[in-house]
Structure formats: structure tokens, C-alpha cells
Design an enzyme around this catalytic site. Structure first.
Site, PDB file in Angstrom:
ATOM      1  N   LYS A  79       4.282   8.663  -6.521  1.00 32.18           N
ATOM      2  CA  LYS A  79       4.678   7.556  -5.649  1.00 32.18           C
ATOM      3  C   LYS A  79       6.022   7.020  -6.143  1.00 32.18           C
ATOM      4  CE  LYS A  79       2.713   3.229  -3.796  1.00 32.18           C
ATOM      5  NZ  LYS A  79       1.532   2.336  -3.840  1.00 32.18           N
ATOM      6  N   SER A 154      -0.575   1.402   0.623  1.00 30.57           N
ATOM      7  CA  SER A 154       0.825   1.732   0.557  1.00 30.57           C
ATOM      8  C   SER A 154       1.122   3.125  -0.001  1.00 30.57           C
ATOM      9  CB  SER A 154       1.546   0.702  -0.299  1.00 30.57           C
ATOM     10  OG  SER A 154       1.111   0.766  -1.644  1.00 30.57           O
ATOM     11  N   SER A 178      -4.345   0.218  -2.223  1.00 30.37           N
ATOM     12  CA  SER A 178      -3.267   1.152  -1.863  1.00 30.37           C
ATOM     13  C   SER A 178      -3.442   2.594  -2.334  1.00 30.37           C
ATOM     14  CB  SER A 178      -1.929   0.626  -2.381  1.00 30.37           C
ATOM     15  OG  SER A 178      -1.453  -0.396  -1.548  1.00 30.37           O
TER      16      SER A 178
END
Lengths: 488, 93
Positions: A79, A154, A178
Site C-alpha cells: 500500500k 482504503s 481498511s
């Protein structure tokens, strides 16, 4: 062609038996990214040179007869809120468009020392604020199961990359769901570890008392293998737990005989899709069939978690994001004076959702409102933790939906409050700091994956992995692959 | 009820400059969001300690040892503007 579909443990066997080489494996993934990611749009940056150099090093180790770690030579994605030295780390924000960190995050160091192969950095909601990955300042990522749907967020890029076989596993971060919600939307295993189990050093901060890094994987064994590599004490993160960390694979024995599992009734109320509820109850029934003792239980303060979270997390974010002032790194807008520079930089650099949360957080912390909002939320947080303490005195693990619905349709998510309500199942565990795992469990009538969430007591990851593994071994509902024609 | 004046004050504290239109949007959204927070008032939290942090960790100490410093050029490598080995900003006073 099918190499990219395999798991970490399957590929490790093929590498050690010299059936395949790490370079071959990396190249297959890079080729797949080139051909398929134009549609999925999971990657913000592909680091092909790094990946190939790392893969070559692993091949040399294998040729020399060295024993390699389970993650060695396995291609993965990070990420884009985890610092990678000399490699752009943007948080999917215009604010950090050209930011090249001067150091690696602790988890990145750990994956490197395990000889992992880094394919690149993947998309997310800007500064990890959002649940659709539509808040990325660069582009939206699609759900590999159905390109009309979001991958969740996310950590939507982390989930889409693994679900589309563009990485064998990925790391995400989870502040209010997330990791787990995108894992559920994309049919993957996602684990938010106990707060303090994985170092946050080098993770760009959103809400420091809630943020935690964890794996998104194709199966439960892979989640345990990644945890073995990334968990551990780190003196550079003052909230890192200094305990003896277990071998997480030791929990994978397939038995739930005699385990006590609670179904908290508050997680099945208003807003939960009946099809999601049906799958969760089916998973609970399966556990009972396998010898677990399953009972309905209560976490009475659950409904207060969402409002408490949306006071606490934005408050911490408003403080953490104060650092983006155009002075030391990131975007700088020109202005005559320094205050003007701060304001203009932040106006240009932050997107709408980030601004909204900074405003909300600053309001909740400001003089005159602090006691009524922020302090009240912290007290409620304690009540939520006490609910869990009481439940885990009776149960080894709790089972709930991961998200109220399956993947949301793209482009229809403009109401912030409606999206915040989508976090009701995942938020309480962040507030209490406990571990939580999302396991795929069948499809709904739209042929989209459903996620079942398992909650455990602090540092109870082994119990969660044990229960998830038992389900995985006893039903095909956990092994889901997008192949319905609407996506890949 | 959050008025435009409150939004403008909070924006100033946040170092954000909002247009008039944005002020109106933020006021409306913040009001809607804070309305849902009002259910927190229903709970009696008298005598409940605020929980800022979940781990029972306090005052984490380490040995006071001299470590390695990052070289100055590296520290400045992301600086939007720099001069004489320092971060440069517009005139303050």
C-alpha cells in the site's frame, strides 16, 4: 499462466524444488500487470527493476543450496502509505506526489530481509481516508470481480492486486476496516493484527492510536506466513508490544472442537444485507457442525462505535496531517508570507475527504467542544473495550459480518455519512485494539464475495487463524476466484 | 448547529482557506455528521476513564545512546526549497 494464481506456500514449494525460478515468477507477474492492470488500475507505481534484482538474488540463494524463507522470491505489493527508500510514496495524495522517503518502513525492511520481491506500490484512498479507493487523487481502482464495483478501501489497491493475481499477497493498513472491508469485497483473507503487533515505523500516520498494518492474502496459511515475517517488537515505534510473538502457522491444525464462539446480536441489526447475514450464520452453523460451541452474545455499546470513531480518528488525523505545510517535503504552493504558503499548500494538496476529516477533527478538539465531543468519545471507547473484555472472558472468538453489504457500485458514493455507516462492523475492533480477520465465505446473488469477520482478544491472532483455517479446510466457500465475466 | 462563522474559524485553525461555496458545503456536512454523534449524549459516562490508548504501556524508555544521524543532504533531499543546508521558507517577520 496459472503460476500467478498460486499461494505463497504453494509457490515456496515450487521454488525450493526448483520447478520454477523466482525470476520467472516475477516476470509472469510483471507481464500480467502490464496486460491486465490497465483495466484493474491497482498499481500507482511498478518497481520492475527492484523486483527482478530481488528475484535474481533469491535464485542465486537457491542455486547455492541455501535454505530460503517462506516469503523469499514471492512477489508482493505494498500500500502506498508505507515508506520505501528512494521510491515514491504518495499516500495517493497530490500532497506527496514526488515524495521519495529517506528510509524504509519497518515492515518493508522485514520483507526485504525475508528476500521478498516487491512488484510496486498500490492505490488507496488518499491518506487512507475512505472505503472505496475512489478518494485516490490519481485514479479509481476497479473490483476484479466486477469492474462496475469498487474494490473497497482504503486498501483497495492491495485487495484488487491480489484478487486479480497481480501480486501473490499484499500489505494494507487498517484504521477502521481498511484491510478487512476490501478483503471482503474482493474475496480475500484480510487480517488486522492486534494494535502493537506490527511496527508502525514508516507507516504514514492517519490515526496513530488505531492504525495497524496487516496482510491481504489468498488463503489463511498465507496470512499466518506473512504475520510470521512482519510481527514483532520495534523500539522505533513506542506503541510496539514487547512480548514473545508466536509462530502463527502453529495454530493451523484444522480443529475447532470445544472452542467457544459468540455471535454478537448487535452486528445483525439495521443496514445489514440479509444475504450477508445468511452467509455469516451459515459459517457459524458450520463451526457448530465442526464441534465448536456457538452462542448468541451481546456487545451492548456497538451502536456508539461509529460516532465515537468519527470523532477520535479525525481528531488524530487533524493533528497528524498538520505536518503537511510545504516546508520539509511534499507539495509547496507559493505565497507571499509563510501562513499563506501553509494554507495554499494544504488547499491544493488535500482532497475533499481529507479536508472534511481535518475540519471535523479540528472542530472536535477545539476549545469549547473538546469535552462534549473528543473526551466523550474516548470514554465511550473505554465502554466498547469493556464490552469486548467481558465477551472474551466467555468466548475464544466472535463471528460477525465484515461489512454490511458486498462491494458497492462505482460512482455512487458521494454521501460521506452513508459511507461512514458502512464501517459499523469493522470500527469497534480498532477502537478496542483487538485483532480481526475477514474470511471469504461464498457469494451473494450478484455473484460478489461475502466476508465473514472473526474477532479475538488482544494478541489472539492464533485463535482467529485456527478458526478461519478450520472453515477453509471444511468448505469450498472460502476459495473464491473472480471468473464471472463482468470483471477479469 | 454549526454556522458559517464556526466553519471559518475551524478552517483557520486547520490552515485551510475555503471558498464561500466550500464553507456552505462543509457547514451542511458537518451538521449532518455531528447530528449522528449526538447519540453519544445518551450514554452515562460518569466515572468512566477516557481511553486514549489500548495497550497498557506507559513511559517507554530506552538507553540514552548516541546513534547515527541521517546526513544533512539526505534530510534535505525532499525539501521544496533549501539554502545553505537549511529548509527555506518565505519571510516570516
Amino acid at each position: 499462466m496459472t503460476l500467478s494464481r498460486l499461494t505463497i506456500h504453494e509457490l515456496h514449494e515450487k521454488l525450493t524444488s526448483k520447478e520454477i525460478s523466482a525470476v520467472e515468477l516475477a516476470k509472469e507477474h510483471l507481464h500480467r500487470i502490464e496486460t491486465i492492470d490497465t483495466d484493474v488500475k491497482a498499481y500507482l507505481k511498478v518497481t520492475a527493476d527492484v523486483a527482478l534484482a530481488q528475484a535474481e538474488a533469491v535464485d542465486k540463494m537457491i542455486a547455492n543450496g541455501e535454505k530460503i524463507a517462506p516469503l523469499a522470491g514471492i512477489p508482493m505489493a505494498l500500500k502506498d502509505n508505507m515508506c520505501t527508500e528512494g521510491i515514491e510514496t504518495t499516500c495517493a495524495s497530490k500532497m506527496l506526489e514526488n515524495f521519495k522517503p529517506q528510509y524504509d518502513a519497518a515492515v518493508v525492511e522485514k520483507l526485504h530481509s525475508n528476500h521478498g520481491v516487491m512488484l510496486g506500490k498500490v492505490n488507496m484512498d488518499e491518506f487512507a481516508m475512505g472505503s472505496t479507493t475512489e478518494n485516490s487523487a490519481y485514479f479509481a481502482t476497479k473490483n476484479p470481480w466486477n469492474f462496475d464495483c469498487v474494490p473497497g478501501g482504503s486498501s483497495g489497491g492491495s485487495a484488487a492486486a491480489v484478487a486479480a493475481d497481480l501480486a501473490v499477497y499484499s500489505l494494507g493498513s487498517d484504521t477502521g476496516g481498511s484491510i478487512r472491508q476490501p478483503a471482503a469485497f474482493c474475496g480475500l483473507v484480510g487480517l488486522k493484527p492486534t494494535y502493537g503487533a506490527v511496527s508502525r515505523y514508516g507507516l504514514i500516520a492517519f490515526a496513530s492510536s488505531l492504525d495497524q498494518i496487516g496482510p491481504l492474502t489468498k488463503d489463511v496459511t498465507d496470512a499466518a506466513l506473512v504475520m510470521n515475517a512482519i510481527a514483532g517488537h520495534d523500539h522505533r515505534d513506542s506503541t510496539s508490544a514487547n512480548i514473545a510473538f508466536p509462530d502463527y502457522t502453529a495454530a493451523l491444525d484444522g480443529s475447532v472442537q470445544g472452542m467457544r464462539i459468540g455471535i454478537p446480536e448487535e452486528y445483525f441489526g439495521e443496514g445489514i444485507d440479509p444475504e450477508v447475514e445468511a452467509q455469516v450464520r451459515a459459517a457459524a452453523a458450520k463451526l457448530e457442525e465442526l464441534g465448536a460451541v456457538v452462542e448468541v452474545c451481546s456487545l451492548p455499546h456497538t451502536r456508539y462505535a461509529m460516532p465515537a470513531y468519527y470523532l477520535i480518528a479525525p481528531a488524530e488525523a487533524s493533528s497528524n496531517l498538520g505536518r503537511y505545510d510545504g516546508v520539509r517535503y511534499g507539495l509547496r504552493a507559493n505565497a507571499k508570507d509563510v501562513i499563506g504558503m501553509f494554507k495554499e499548500t494544504r488547499n491544493q494538496g488535500f482532497g475533499d475527504e481529507v479536508k472534511r476529516r481535518i475540519m471535523l477533527g479540528t472542530y472536535g478538539l477545539s476549545s469549547g467542544y473538546y469535552d462534549a465531543y473528543y473526551l466523550k468519545a474516548l470514554k465511550v471507547r473505554n465502554l466498547i473495550k469493556q464490552d469486548f473484555d467481558a465477551a472474551f472472558a466467555k468466548y475464544d472468538c466472535l463471528i460477525t459480518p465484515t461489512a454490511p453489504t458486498t462491494a458497492l457500485v462505482k460512482g455512487q458514493n458521494q454521501d460521506p455519512l452513508a459511507l461512514y455507516k458502512g464501517d459499523i462492523c469493522t470500527i469497534p475492533s480498532n477502537l478496542a485494539g483487538i485483532p480481526a480477520l475477514s474470511l471469504p465465505y461464498g457469494l451473494d446473488s450478484k455473484q460478489m464475495p461475502v466476508g465473514v469477520q472473526l474477532l479475538g482478544k488482544a494478541f489472539g491472532e492464533p485463535q482467529l487463524l485456527k478458526v478461519a483455517y478450520a472453515l477453509e479446510q471444511n468448505t469450498d466457500l472460502t476459495k473464491l476466484k473472480p471468473n464471472q465475466g463482468k470483471g477479469l | 448547529m454549526i454556522t458559517k462563522e464556526v466553519v471559518e474559524k475551524v478552517a483557520k485553525l486547520s490552515r485551510l482557506e475555503l471558498t464561500e461555496e466550500e464553507v456552505a458545503v462543509h457547514a451542511e456536512q458537518l451538521n449532518k455528521i455531528l447530528e449522528t454523534m449526538d447519540i453519544l449524549k445518551q450514554i452515562d459516562t460518569d466515572g468512566i476513564e477516557p481511553l486514549a490508548h489500548v495497550l497498557p504501556i506507559q513511559n517507554v524508555l530506552r538507553e540514552d545512546e548516541v546513534g547515527e544521524c541521517m546526513p544533512r543532504e539526505k534530510v534535505l533531499s525532499n525539501a521544496p526549497e533549501q539554502a545553505d543546508g537549511m529548509f527555506q521558507v518565505p519571510k516570516i517577520v
